[in-house]
Design an enzyme around this catalytic site. Structure first.
Site, short mmCIF file in Angstrom:
data_model
loop_
_atom_site.label_atom_id
_atom_site.label_comp_id
_atom_site.label_asym_id
_atom_site.label_seq_id
_atom_site.Cartn_x
_atom_site.Cartn_y
_atom_site.Cartn_z
N GLU A 1 56.58 7.66 5.95
CA GLU A 1 57.84 7.49 6.69
C GLU A 1 57.86 6.23 7.54
O GLU A 1 58.93 5.66 7.78
CB GLU A 1 58.14 8.72 7.55
CG GLU A 1 58.60 9.93 6.75
CD GLU A 1 57.45 10.75 6.17
OE1 GLU A 1 56.29 10.40 6.44
OE2 GLU A 1 57.71 11.73 5.45
N ILE B 1 61.57 11.98 11.47
CA ILE B 1 61.88 10.74 12.17
C ILE B 1 60.79 10.45 13.20
O ILE B 1 60.58 9.31 13.59
CB ILE B 1 63.28 10.79 12.83
CG1 ILE B 1 63.87 9.39 12.92
CG2 ILE B 1 63.24 11.46 14.20
CD1 ILE B 1 65.35 9.35 13.13
N HIS C 1 60.86 21.78 10.41
CA HIS C 1 61.86 21.34 9.42
C HIS C 1 63.27 21.79 9.81
O HIS C 1 64.11 21.96 8.94
CB HIS C 1 61.54 21.90 8.03
CG HIS C 1 60.31 21.33 7.41
ND1 HIS C 1 59.05 21.67 7.81
CD2 HIS C 1 60.15 20.43 6.40
CE1 HIS C 1 58.16 21.02 7.07
NE2 HIS C 1 58.79 20.26 6.22
#
Lengths: 326, 332
Positions: free
Chosen positions: B60, B87, B129
């Site tokens: 990521e 993120i 999640h």
């Protein structure tokens, strides 16, 4: 590291002399900055690359104008070697509107996007993914430029390093990962913080070539980068070059250098990249007086940059909120 | 007009843009033949090929940085982050790089990219999640933050986000993917920073985001049965925030309830409430502002607990009634 080094064929004697001058520009720039910090004339902090001039000048000299670089927090040398205007650099350090970033970036954020300097970076390892992205653009738009990505030994322990090199490898991106191993990430010696002999050995883990070179030998730097850049430009993907070098000064302005010995510093000073280059040039029959005149010119250019900077206006408060959004 | 799902609207917005503009491409994990974790990119690699629908490793930080670096050098990437929780791993790149490059460089360079990411709870995916972390991103100057609630809005807002020259964080609530709405086939743009009054009313204003817009509308239907007229305002974008529309609504109703799924503590609702408190709409308030948000707890797995962790329709109804029952008493 005692390889026999030949000159890359495209390099003329004149170009070598230019590089000699450029190395002095870098050294005088950072020494001047060091002096101003010591006198309290510049605020904030800065990271100096005195002793590492051969990596910046040698590596970038192998690029074309269309090629791009990403730099590090120790990035003054990279900027100068990429054709940076020392007036704008010095003005930036003085926080003036005429600086590269209009006084908003300072030492750690000097960039010149139009000329392919995608910026210094205050985050260790932060620029490596950006280099991969820029290389992706080159590939997707068929722009045929190569990205030279500078990072230090410290950054090679960041996740972004590993993620980025893997990504560049699987996508065959035109990027050269150039590690300036100056032996210390702030106080952490590379021997203490990694368990391998060479950072370039990590290239194996990503299926790309890795090479270790003497970073204080500009010709060795030039040769290695020339080869890696050609490989990248021809679509054969990325590689890692690890240049062993040494920063003469502390990590930043507040460093008492307790983590290393004065003897070690002395040893490395004897491997001064500029002095070594001068000897090479003299051996090639270049006149010493000419070389000394180049050094003098460099000194004068830096002195002029100080005058330019100190005579430049400070930013107006109106500019504070400008440039946040495009 | 034809109806399509929120998910199809996202895909259509991207595909139409990619047909028009070669600089637009998408990258992310499992977005190729798999079609993305939620199926948003299904069929896109077949149409656009692997160069423009770039399946990435699970990295990521690197993929965010690659998006930023490519944006800085002339592309307009759309980064699909599989879950908005991830993120955290892209945070340096988004916060220290994407958001700041232009400013740090004195206005040179721009980062036209969209980070699209599924957010929110309700799928039983538990604590790592299911989060709603949008308030973090709203705190960062240089980023824009979008939270669409309908199929129509998501298509127009995504076009605007792709066309924007700044990094945009684009949240897609997972439970909205299957919701349907009327969506024009042609391209259209909804400007970032323009709220939408989803229902007009006179007694109380509810400002709600993403899935809470639908819950607020449900609450409004229930409350109407009791003679309470609710106005529902959907800001649609948190940065920039259309404070004007919210202020006008509060001036009209004199009561404000702010609802979001994100944890109430430190949530964006506080920003909306204080925008009203600092505005001349404050003088119009007949009751204290009420905030409804997620409980300060990681999202649990058990469906019963998961539901209890975030606002539900009865919580909104209760909050509305509280504001109606409470009056600010002023002494002459």
């Amino acid at each position: 590291m005692n390889k026999t080094v030949k000159l890359p064929p495209q390099i003329t004697k004149e170009r070598l002399a230019d590089l000699y001058k450029e190395m002095w520009l870098i050294r005088y720039f950072d020494e001047k900055v060091d002096e101003f910090f010591a006198k309290g004339m510049i605020h904030g902090t800065t990271h100096l690359c005195v002793g590492q001039e051969a990596t910046a000048s040698g590596a970038i000299s192998m690029l074309k104008d269309i090629d791009k670089i990403t730099s590090t927090h120790r990035g003054h040398g990279h900027c100068i070697a990429k054709g940076g205007d020392v007036n704008k650099m010095m003005a930036e350090l003085f926080g003036r509107t005429t600086g590269y970033c209009k006084g908003k970036g300072g030492s750690m954020h000097i960039a010149d996007v139009e000329t392919g300097n995608l910026g210094a970076n205050g985050i260790v390892g932060g620029g490596i993914p950006l280099a991969v992205g820029a290389a992706l653009t080159s590939k997707m738009k068929k722009e045929e430029y190569v990205v030279l990505c500078f990072f230090g030994d410290g950054a090679s322990n960041e996740g972004s390093f590993h993620e980025s090199i893997n990504l560049a490898s699987i996508w065959d991106l035109p990027v050269v990962f150039f590690c300036e191993n100056n032996q210390y990430g702030m106080s952490g010696s590379v021997k203490e913080m990694t368990n391998i002999e060479n950072i370039a050995d990590r290239a194996k883990g990503y299926g790309i070539p890795g090479e270790v070179i003497d970073g204080n030998d500009i010709l060795e730097v030039m040769n290695a980068v020339d080869e890696a850049v050609s490989r990248a430009r021809n679509g054969n993907g990325p590689s890692i070059i690890e240049a062993k070098t040494y920063r003469w000064k502390g990590h930043s302005k507040s460093d008492a250098k307790k983590y290393r010995t004065r003897e070690e510093e002395k040893e490395w000073r004897q491997k001064d990249p500029i002095a070594r280059f001068k000897k090479m040039l003299l051996d090639k029959g270049i006149d010493e007086k000419y070389l000394d005149s180049l050094q003098e010119e460099a000194k004068k250019t830096i002195e002029d940059s100080v005058e330019f900077a100190t005579n430049s206006p400070e930013p107006s408060l109106d500019s504070l909120m400008e440039d946040v959004y495009a | 007009m034809r109806e399509i799902t929120f998910l199809e609207a996202v895909r259509e917005a991207m595909s139409q843009e990619m047909r028009q503009n070669q600089d637009v491409f998408i990258l992310g994990e499992d977005i190729g033949v798999y079609g993305g974790a939620f199926g948003v990119t299904r069929g896109m690699i077949e149409e656009f090929g692997p160069e423009r629908v770039r399946n990435t490793p699970i990295s990521e930080s690197a993929i965010a940085g690659a998006a930023i670096g490519s944006a800085l050098t002339g592309m307009r990437p759309i980064l699909e982050l599989q879950f908005s929780d991830f993120i955290t791993i892209s945070m340096d790149q988004m916060v220290n790089q994407a958001a700041k490059l232009r400013y740090m460089y004195g206005g040179k360079g721009k980062v036209p990219m969209v980070l699209r990411t599924p957010a929110g709870s309700g799928t039983g995916a538990a604590a790592q999640h299911s989060q709603s972390l949008e308030a973090w991103m709203t705190h960062i100057p240089g980023l824009k933050v979008v939270q669409p609630s309908t199929a129509y809005d998501v298509k127009g807002l995504l076009k605007a986000a792709i066309d924007d020259d700044n990094p945009v964080i684009f949240y897609e609530h997972k439970l909205l993917y299957k919701t349907k709405g009327e969506v024009p086939e042609e391209q259209y743009s909804i400007p970032l920073g323009k709220a939408d009054v989803k229902r007009e009313g006179t007694d109380v204003t509810i400002v709600a985001t993403a899935i809470m817009v639908h819950k607020a509308l449900e609450a409004a239907v229930e409350l109407e049965k009791e003679g309470i007229s609710v106005e529902v305002v959907d800001p649609r974008t948190l940065v920039p925030l259309d404070t004007e529309t919210i202020i006008e609504s509060v001036k009209k109703t004199s009561r404000l309830v702010v609802v979001h799924e994100a944890v109430k503590r430190g949530g964006y609702g506080g920003e909306i409430a204080s925008a009203i408190a600092e505005s001349d709409a404050f003088d119009y308030l007949d009751a204290p502002i009420k905030r409804v948000g997620g409980k300060a707890v990681p999202i649990p797995y058990s469906p019963k607990l998961e539901k209890a962790a975030v606002p539900q329709v009865p919580d909104i109804i209760e909050a509305v009634k509280e504001t109606l029952n409470k009056r600010i008493v002023t002494y002459a």
